[in-house]
Write an enzyme that holds these catalytic residues in place. Structure first.
Site, short mmCIF file in Angstrom:
data_model
loop_
_atom_site.label_atom_id
_atom_site.label_comp_id
_atom_site.label_asym_id
_atom_site.label_seq_id
_atom_site.Cartn_x
_atom_site.Cartn_y
_atom_site.Cartn_z
N ASP A 95 1.44 25.05 73.35
CA ASP A 95 1.24 23.65 72.98
C ASP A 95 -0.08 23.23 73.62
O ASP A 95 -0.59 23.86 74.54
CB ASP A 95 2.42 22.77 73.43
CG ASP A 95 2.47 21.47 72.62
OD1 ASP A 95 1.44 21.11 71.98
OD2 ASP A 95 3.51 20.79 72.62
C1 BGC Z 1 2.30 18.30 70.43
C2 BGC Z 1 2.38 19.35 69.33
C3 BGC Z 1 1.17 19.23 68.44
C4 BGC Z 1 -0.07 19.40 69.30
C5 BGC Z 1 -1.35 19.34 68.53
C6 BGC Z 1 0.97 18.29 71.15
O1 BGC Z 1 0.83 17.13 71.88
O2 BGC Z 1 3.35 18.48 71.33
O3 BGC Z 1 3.55 19.16 68.58
O4 BGC Z 1 1.22 20.16 67.40
O5 BGC Z 1 -0.11 18.37 70.26
O6 BGC Z 1 -1.62 18.05 68.09
#
Ligand code: BGC
Length: 724
Positions: free
Chosen positions: A224
């Site tokens: 993530d």
């Molecule tokens: C989120 C993800 C997301 C990623 C990219 C993170 O803050 O938890 O679900 O895909 O950001 O935007």
């Protein structure tokens, strides 16, 4: 050349430096992708773009589909598949090859800020709907990313919280949807921010091994965003790609920053330019707002290089990651292309119609004393602080800029002969992770309304439609289950003035409904997306919605098994998952709680009768069949649900668990035999010593309309069956 040998021959060509380029994200020069792999041009490996997210493609204008929880509420894998396919088409048309969706975390905490991005509180429902969504995405040449692996069930302290859960709980509740996604062919799995039993998921070797060694996952694991903490541990633990690989400040290419600045001063809209994705979080990331610390990033850059040089990480470990990344390229047909141009155009009208179908089918008619469906001649008072806006979604990385949008007010104006509108109370802000001071200012200017005028309007109309909503966003949890502001008081006052009051609830999950007994009907539309008003009008005027609750609606937070600080939000950075497998209705049933609306609940405008239940032992579990008849004079949708109660065994098990389900559409008077299969895996429990175990004995099966409304019961004896 076969795909494996092509991967091997490209791998052979790469220098260590080039390999490192394939395991770490970079800034997208166009500023459009959420995640970007630069590729290695020299050997024909082009850049690869990843984009958010489950509700729509987060890059410029895109169809804002109903929120994932609404998709869960359809209980319809084939619809989820079509939605996934449409999302992939949109992603592909914008040049993205990997979609950062679906969100497969089980809804454990009713107030979790991201519940709208998840499918349900039930592992089997999430698994079936999630797997179908994955198949749809993958069927259109885009990689699906099952996220967030695993146990990211709260946003509060999400980047640090240590989930303390035993193996059985993880296996039975939190892992099945991911397993189903892997089996459905997901290209990627995103590791969660949180820790599980002391270890960050981005470096959790034992759980990441389950993906590959037990489930045969061949795609890539991706962190993530800024969720990597230790390059060596992550590299050895099984993380393939670090995202975004750069700090937010580096991530914003100059062009992106310029467009961001234009948008800040309100110019981008006037110039007709879509603001880029990632310019706004800069200051947000610098504040203490529940986001992970983006500094330092790039663990798979210099640090991994040094670790390779010192021998702390073996080159073969890097090769394995690169092999998987190239495998993904290969499967997407991307190797050997100098670039990856958009290939398909999007039929926006068709996608809008599909979004509308999803929104209608995900709508749950919670209560109805007969006021619905509306007849067409009634005058309406539309009330609600935000009834003149479509509810597109919640805040965070899933935010979408819709191609068009219809508010409840506009949708209902098209159907009713006369409509008045009163806000009734202060506008509820739509939280956004990307808010600027201008947004905040705009909110203040647009708030207002008073209950008195709403009451007067409601009293003068045949029917009052009160549209209420919650406020939920990624990186925060809701602070309770009550509707924000004065909305509860507004509903009560309107219902007092007009008993023919229909409440339309647009929420990310369960909310309290202290006024329930006073109103005529409650329609749960979640976050319906860009077709909000159209879908709502269709349902209020008689289209059978077909949604069923994918999550228990308790009367209050204390009704849920997670109530208690040590479980949620956790104490000293630890959340004890010691309710075990008793999550959602499993816990509510055990505790003898009388929920406001049970899991699986949803009414129809039609009436169904069940008979002739048969339960048979099949090689892979149970085959259940039942006859369902629509004995009303209108077409309707039913979701036939089968709940299984296991025999007494050595451990405590839920009283009943969802075993199988099938959505069916029945014409007036139509009778149909409906078959449901309950896979063996669903009958099994996980034993730390023996693995998946199906206890011998008699399994009771209750078939019906919700976890608490059973219309037919049967049983089946399973003899000795050592394991699943
Ligand atoms: C989120 C993800 C997301 C990623 C990219 C993170 O803050 O938890 O679900 O895909 O950001 O935007």
């Amino acid at each position: 050349m076969g795909s494996d040998s092509r991967v091997e021959s490209v791998l052979d060509e790469l220098t260590t430096e080039e390999k490192l380029r394939l395991v770490r994200g970079r800034a997208d020069p166009t500023g459009r992708a959420t995640g970007f792999l630069a590729g290695v041009d020299r050997v024909g490996v082009p850049p690869l773009r990843f984009v958010d997210g489950p509700l729509g493609v987060r890059d410029g204008k895109a169809t804002a589909f109903p929120a994932s929880i609404a998709v869960g509420a359809t209980w319809d894998p084939s619809l989820a598949r079509r939605l996934g396919a449409a999302l992939a088409t949109e992603a592909r048309a914008k040049g993205h090859r990997v979609l950062l969706a679906p969100g497969l975390n089980v809804i454990r905490v009713p107030t979790c800020g991201r519940n709208f991005e998840y499918l349900s509180e039930d592992p089997r429902l999430s698994a079936r709907v999630g797997a179908a969504y994955v198949e749809g995405v993958e069927s259109n040449g885009v990689g699906a990313t099952a996220k967030h692996f695993v146990a990211n069930n709260q946003e509060r302290n999400r980047d640090e919280i240590d989930v303390v859960a035993d193996e059985r709980t993880l296996r039975e509740v939190y892992l099945p949807a991911f397993r189903a996604a892997v089996e459905a062919g997901a290209s990627a799995v995103m590791t969660a921010y949180n820790r599980v039993n002391g270890t960050y998921m981005s470096e959790h070797a034992p759980l990441l091994r389950v993906l590959r060694e037990e489930w045969g996952f061949t795609g890539i694991t991706v962190s993530d965003w800024w969720g990597t903490h230790d390059g060596v541990a992550a590299a050895k633990g099984g993380l393939d790609v670090e995202m975004p690989g750069v700090s937010p400040l580096d991530q914003f290419a100059p062009r992106s920053r310029l467009l961001g600045a234009l948008s800040t001063v309100g110019l981008s809209e006037r110039l007709g330019i879509d603001p880029p994705l990632y310019w706004r979080p800069v200051d947000r990331f610098l504040a203490d707002d529940g986001q992970p610390d983006p500094y330092p990033s790039a663990f798979f850059g210099d640090r991994l290089r040094r670790a390779l040089e010192s021998g702390a990480v073996d080159e073969s470990v890097l090769d394995e990651k690169v092999r998987r990344v190239l495998g993904l390229y290969e499967r997407l047909g991307a190797i050997g292309r100098s670039d990856d141009p958009p290939v398909r155009s999007v039929d926006r009208d068709a996608h809008h119609d599909l979004a509308r179908e999803g929104a209608i089918r995900g709508t749950v008619l919670l209560a109805n004393d007969g006021v619905l469906p509306l007849g067409g001649a009634e005058t309406l008072a539309v009330v609600g602080p935000n009834a003149d806006e479509a509810k597109i979604g919640g805040g965070g990385s899933s935010e979408v800029t819709p191609t068009r949008a219809t508010s409840p007010l506009v949708g209902l104006r098209e159907r009713a002969p006369e409509v008045t509108f009163e806000r009734g109370t202060e506008r509820v802000p739509n939280p956004s992770m990307f808010d600027t001071p201008w947004d905040t200012l705009a909110r203040r200017v647009r708030s207002g309304g008073d209950i008195g005028s709403a009451v007067t309007a409601a009293a003068a109309a045949d029917v009052a439609v009160v549209v209420v909503q919650d406020a939920a966003t990624e990186s925060e949890d809701r602070d309770g289950m009550a509707l924000p502001g004065d909305q509860d008081r507004l509903v009560a006052a309107v219902a007092d003035a007009n008993p023919r009051t229909v409440v339309v609830c647009r929420s990310s999950g369960p909310v309290e409904m202290p006024w329930l007994d006073a109103v005529g009907a409650v329609v749960q539309t979640w976050y319906p997306g860009q077709t909000d008003g159209e879908a709502l009008a269709a349902v209020l005027y008689g289209e059978d919605p077909g949604g069923r609750l994918p999550v228990t609606f308790g009367r209050r937070f204390a009704d849920y098994p997670v109530a208690g600080e040590s479980r949620y939000p956790g104490v000293d950075g630890r959340a004890q998952y010691d309710e075990g497998v008793f999550v959602g209705y499993r816990g509510v049933d055990r505790d003898g709680v009388d929920p406001l609306f049970p899991f699986g609940h949803g009414r129809s405008y039609a009436t169904f009768v069940y008979d002739d239940l048969a339960v048979e032992h099949a090689s892979d579990g149970l085959e259940v069949s039942v006859t369902v008849e629509n004995c009303s004079n209108r077409a309707g949708r039913e979701v036939v649900q089968a709940y299984v109660s296991p025999p007494e065994g050595p451990v405590d098990r839920p009283e009943r668990e969802l075993g199988g389900f099938a959505p069916v559409a029945l014409e007036a008077g139509e009778r149909r035999r409906v078959d449901l299969s309950v896979p063996r895996r669903t009958l099994a429990r996980y034993d730390e010593a023996d693995g998946w175990t199906v206890d011998a004995g008699t399994y009771a099966v209750a078939v019906g309309r919700s976890s608490r409304d059973h219309r037919a019961t049967g049983r089946c004896d399973l003899g000795e069956s050592p394991n699943a």
